[in-house]
Design a protein around this motif. Structure first.
Motif, short mmCIF file in Angstrom:
data_model
loop_
_atom_site.label_atom_id
_atom_site.label_comp_id
_atom_site.label_asym_id
_atom_site.label_seq_id
_atom_site.Cartn_x
_atom_site.Cartn_y
_atom_site.Cartn_z
N ILE A 94 -6.11 6.38 2.70
CA ILE A 94 -6.27 6.33 3.73
C ILE A 94 -4.88 5.22 4.10
CG2 ILE A 94 -6.93 3.46 3.87
CD1 ILE A 94 -9.39 4.57 3.12
N ALA A 95 -3.57 5.19 2.97
CA ALA A 95 -2.13 4.77 3.23
C ALA A 95 -1.49 5.45 4.66
CB ALA A 95 -1.65 4.90 1.91
N GLY A 96 -1.94 7.14 4.24
CA GLY A 96 -1.44 7.80 4.98
C GLY A 96 -2.19 7.36 6.58
N ARG A 97 -3.25 7.44 6.46
CA ARG A 97 -3.87 7.07 8.03
C ARG A 97 -3.32 5.67 8.64
NH1 ARG A 97 -9.06 7.56 11.28
NH2 ARG A 97 -9.88 8.76 10.07
N LEU A 98 -3.31 4.74 7.76
CA LEU A 98 -3.08 3.70 8.40
C LEU A 98 -1.18 3.61 8.89
CD1 LEU A 98 -4.65 1.48 6.30
CD2 LEU A 98 -5.54 2.04 8.85
N SER A 99 -0.37 4.53 7.91
CA SER A 99 0.62 4.05 8.33
C SER A 99 1.33 5.01 9.34
CB SER A 99 1.62 4.36 7.74
OG SER A 99 1.48 5.70 6.25
N GLY A 100 0.68 6.54 9.37
CA GLY A 100 1.01 7.61 10.40
C GLY A 100 1.60 8.19 9.69
N THR A 101 1.48 8.69 8.87
CA THR A 101 2.57 9.97 8.18
C THR A 101 1.61 11.28 7.23
OG1 THR A 101 3.95 10.77 6.25
CG2 THR A 101 2.54 8.12 6.07
N GLU A 102 1.91 12.40 7.62
CA GLU A 102 1.47 13.31 6.53
C GLU A 102 1.24 13.68 5.48
OE1 GLU A 102 0.02 16.27 8.98
OE2 GLU A 102 -0.83 14.78 9.86
N ASP A 103 2.55 13.05 4.81
CA ASP A 103 3.52 12.94 3.58
C ASP A 103 2.20 13.07 2.46
OD1 ASP A 103 5.47 12.79 4.74
OD2 ASP A 103 6.76 10.89 4.19
N TYR A 104 1.34 12.37 2.35
CA TYR A 104 0.32 12.44 0.80
C TYR A 104 -0.58 13.84 1.16
CZ TYR A 104 2.43 7.64 1.16
OH TYR A 104 3.57 6.57 1.34
N ASP B 62 2.82 6.31 -2.63
CA ASP B 62 4.27 6.15 -2.87
C ASP B 62 4.75 6.58 -5.11
OD1 ASP B 62 5.83 7.24 -0.71
OD2 ASP B 62 6.75 4.83 -0.37
N GLU B 63 3.67 5.83 -4.92
CA GLU B 63 3.73 5.40 -7.21
C GLU B 63 2.51 7.03 -7.29
OE1 GLU B 63 4.89 1.32 -6.90
OE2 GLU B 63 2.75 1.71 -7.92
N LEU B 64 2.25 6.76 -6.79
CA LEU B 64 1.48 7.95 -6.87
C LEU B 64 1.66 9.58 -6.71
CD1 LEU B 64 -2.05 5.97 -5.97
CD2 LEU B 64 -1.78 6.49 -7.60
N ALA B 65 2.14 9.36 -5.04
CA ALA B 65 2.61 10.84 -5.10
C ALA B 65 3.66 11.18 -5.75
CB ALA B 65 3.66 10.86 -3.60
N ALA B 66 4.75 10.21 -6.45
CA ALA B 66 6.09 10.63 -7.03
C ALA B 66 4.97 11.12 -8.41
CB ALA B 66 6.74 9.10 -7.67
N VAL B 67 4.31 10.32 -9.34
CA VAL B 67 3.22 10.87 -10.39
C VAL B 67 2.18 12.04 -10.52
CG1 VAL B 67 1.77 10.46 -12.32
CG2 VAL B 67 2.89 8.45 -11.33
N SER B 68 2.36 12.82 -9.52
CA SER B 68 2.03 13.62 -9.09
C SER B 68 2.82 14.50 -8.53
CB SER B 68 1.34 14.01 -7.72
OG SER B 68 0.15 13.03 -7.71
N ASN C 23 -10.22 7.94 -6.35
CA ASN C 23 -9.41 6.75 -5.97
C ASN C 23 -8.45 7.10 -5.01
OD1 ASN C 23 -12.05 5.70 -6.72
ND2 ASN C 23 -11.41 3.79 -8.16
N HIS C 24 -7.73 7.77 -6.30
CA HIS C 24 -6.39 7.67 -5.92
C HIS C 24 -6.01 8.22 -4.92
CE1 HIS C 24 -4.35 6.78 -10.04
NE2 HIS C 24 -5.07 5.47 -9.51
N LEU D 252 1.15 -1.24 -0.26
CA LEU D 252 -0.39 0.06 0.16
C LEU D 252 0.68 1.36 -0.09
CD1 LEU D 252 -2.32 1.76 0.36
CD2 LEU D 252 -2.84 1.07 2.36
N ILE D 253 1.88 1.15 0.80
CA ILE D 253 2.80 2.27 0.96
C ILE D 253 3.52 2.32 -0.35
CG2 ILE D 253 5.00 3.62 2.40
CD1 ILE D 253 2.17 3.19 3.81
#
Ligand code: G3I
Ligand code: 9MR
Ligand code: ZN
Length: 540
Positions: free
Chosen positions: A425-435, A388-394, A418-419, A383-384
């Motif tokens: 959800i990836a941010g929430r489950l992994s506890g990061t604000e990076d996204y 990360d891939e979606l963030a890189a495209v963004s 969806n993205h 999931l992470i």
């Protein structure tokens, strides 16, 4: 017939929350720009854009003006030194409340089988529709009364698979952000006890229960007329015979999943309904076990309505196993999930109507049972990686979103949303604000910071779409379309006559027309609204 205006500086037409990322997309080489108070014309802030880039999805040269640092509430516009001006927009503490409610309220407008009254529907009221029992295709003497539920889209078909995606998004939104649903909409069923989002979903869930074959426990794939009605036919005037298409494994799989999910979520509010959902899920699961090798659903030769064909049912089974396990804790479901998780034939992070594995992954990761931490770890890592891939495209995209040029397909706005949902959800489950900032930009795109300079939501923004492919909006005699509907968005596939004629040669992200005829770019559906509700729930 309407055509796009020349595109200027693209901003979120709903405005920006003070603390959010704020980026104006400026055509051309960029340089210095000013944030100007729209009332008195005074510059309140200025900055320099990023170096210009050629945006891959639109072919435009754009630069990005980041004014995140400016937080004071007010009404502003962006001006550049080469004379461009944006539309006015606000910066405020909250900007998404009304749109969030409208996106959810849209499901009420999609309801089939009951009159929409003036009190709840305003000028978009209409009579009850599609109340006749449906003929079981191939068994002409058998009829099933499967009234209710939501119309799918601009047409009046009711299809189990996309219905399950839509409900899944709404229930997930409620699980993750219950406080976003505290206010009544209101709905006819509002009772101050159960949140309205659950009332609205129950309307669809009860219809789905009518779609479960009493004899076998499998799910009829869909309930439609043989052909689509004309483009301006109101639902109550669409009186052609209704047919139930044959049972499919994809419909049965996602039904088992959504019923198991509902059993969990409705239990605190309505125990008998929750129990009926669990029973329905178990029965559907039994059907799946008896039918391990089903061909993918195809439309019977004389049924021309939406197909929702999908040759891969392992992802729906995976989702069903995850939800049944999360709800019941039973070992057999866990074992089934473990076995399905080993398959590489389907995506574990997809959230579309065809590929639903992502919902199974979310259910497993959100379950507190922790019986197989190794599997949970593998899924979490995946999931992470996807996030990360979606963030890189963004990061590389001119408008800050995560779509590759070849992802501007039918319903591209669903991918955008969806993205955003996956990033949240990836941010929430992994506890990061990076996204977080990427999620903001996906939302800004929906509401106007896009190549067309349009808000893709009816009734919201300075330049919202006006002519969605939506039969009630066309046929009701009301000038404004039904509000709160998410348009499918740019589709480079040229899959309707209007697009073929007028959009050929356009860049992927510009392959859009705000005209009713263009159903492959400008239709609306329940499952394009539902991820928008989830994503905006994060902001209200
Ligand atoms: O998945 C492929 C991708 O691999 C490929 O690169 C790309 C290139 O064109 O196409 C992708 O497939 C597309 C698919 O949607 C993706 O989900 C198909 O071309 C495209 O034809 C297909 O469109 C679907 C459309 O029905 C036609 O079947 C839409 O997803 C789906 O949302 C839409 O649903 C309709 C219902 O049938 C009827 N009710 C209205 C509803 C919305 O328009
Ligand atoms: O209105 C229909 C829309 O809901 C579907 O998504 C689309 C593709 O299946 O088809 C639309 O109906 C069109 C039909 O396919 C061809 N003739 C014109 C119809 C639009 O009014
Ligand atoms: Zn109807």
């Amino acid at each position: 017939m309407k055509h796009e205006q020349p595109i200027g500086i693209a901003v979120n037409q709903l405005g920006y929350r003070s603390q959010d990322t704020k980026i104006a997309v400026i055509p051309g080489q960029g340089g210095r720009y000013h944030l100007v108070d729209d009332q008195n014309g005074e510059t309140v802030w200025h900055g320099s854009t990023s170096p210009a880039i050629v945006d891959a999805a639109s072919g435009q040269t754009v630069s990005r003006g980041d004014f995140t640092g400016y937080e004071a509430p007010g009404t502003y516009r962006i001006e550049t030194e080469d004379g461009q001006t944006s539309a006015p927009f606000v910066i405020a503490e909250s900007v998404y409340e009304d749109a969030h409610r409208a996106l959810l309220k849209a499901f009420y407008y999609f309801r089939c089988g009951m009159a929409l009254d003036e009190l709840h529907a305003g000028p978009w009221k209409h009579e009850a529709c599609h109340l006749a029992p449906a003929i079981v295709y191939g068994e002409e003497s058998r009829q099933v009364d499967a009234w209710g539920g939501w119309h799918d889209a601009g047409d009046y078909g009711k299809y189990v698979v996309p219905g399950a995606k839509a409900v899944a998004d709404l229930l997930l939104a409620f699980e993750l952000y219950p406080e976003a649903f505290a206010q009544p909409l209101p709905l006819p069923e509002s009772d101050g006890a159960m949140p309205d989002v659950l009332h609205e979903c129950r309307y669809e869930l009860e219809w789905m229960q009518r779609m479960q074959d009493e004899e076998s426990g499998g799910l009829f794939h869909k309930l439609t007329t043989l052909q689509f009605p004309g483009g301006d036919v109101m639902p109550e005037a669409d009186t052609a015979a209704l047919y139930l298409s044959p049972i499919s494994a994809t419909a049965t799989g996602c039904y088992a999943a959504i019923m198991a999910m509902s059993a969990r979520i409705y239990a605190p509010y309505d125990e008998p309904f929750a129990a009926s959902c669990l029973k329905a899920a178990e029965r559907a699961w039994a059907w799946l076990a008896e039918h391990p090798d089903m061909p993918g659903f195809r439309n019977p030769a004389d049924i021309a309505t939406g197909e929702y064909g999908d040759g891969q049912d392992a992802d729906e089974r995976y989702w069903a196993a995850a939800e049944l396990y999360r709800t019941t804790g039973e070992r057999r479901y866990h074992e089934a999930f473990q076995a399905l998780a080993k398959q590489n034939a389907f995506g574990k992070y997809e959230l579309g109507w065809a590929d639903m594995g992502g919902y199974g992954t979310f259910a497993y990761l959100m379950s507190e049972r922790e019986e197989d931490p190794e599997l949970a770890e593998v899924l979490m890592r995946g999931l992470i990686q996807r996030a990360d891939e979606l963030a890189a495209v963004s990061e590389r995209d001119g408008y800050g979103i995560s779509l590759h040029p070849d992802q501007y397909i039918w319903g591209s706005n669903m991918l955008v949303l969806n993205h955003a949902m996956l990033l949240l959800i990836a941010g929430r489950l992994s506890g990061t604000e990076d996204y977080e900032s990427h999620v903001h930009e996906h939302v800004h795109y929906l509401f106007g910071a896009n190549v067309m300079g349009m808000s893709y939501v009816t009734g919201y923004g300075a330049k919202p779409i006006l002519y969605p492919h939506h039969r009630p909006s066309e046929g009701d005699g009301v000038k404004e379309p039904v509000p709160g509907l998410v348009s499918g968005g740019p589709n480079k596939g040229l899959q309707d006559d209007y697009a073929l004629k007028h959009l050929a040669g356009k860049a992927p992200a510009a392959s859009f027309a705000d005209v009713m005829e263009s159903y492959s770019t400008n239709e609306v559906t329940i499952y394009w609204n539902s991820p928008a509700v989830l994503v905006l729930s994060h902001f209200v």
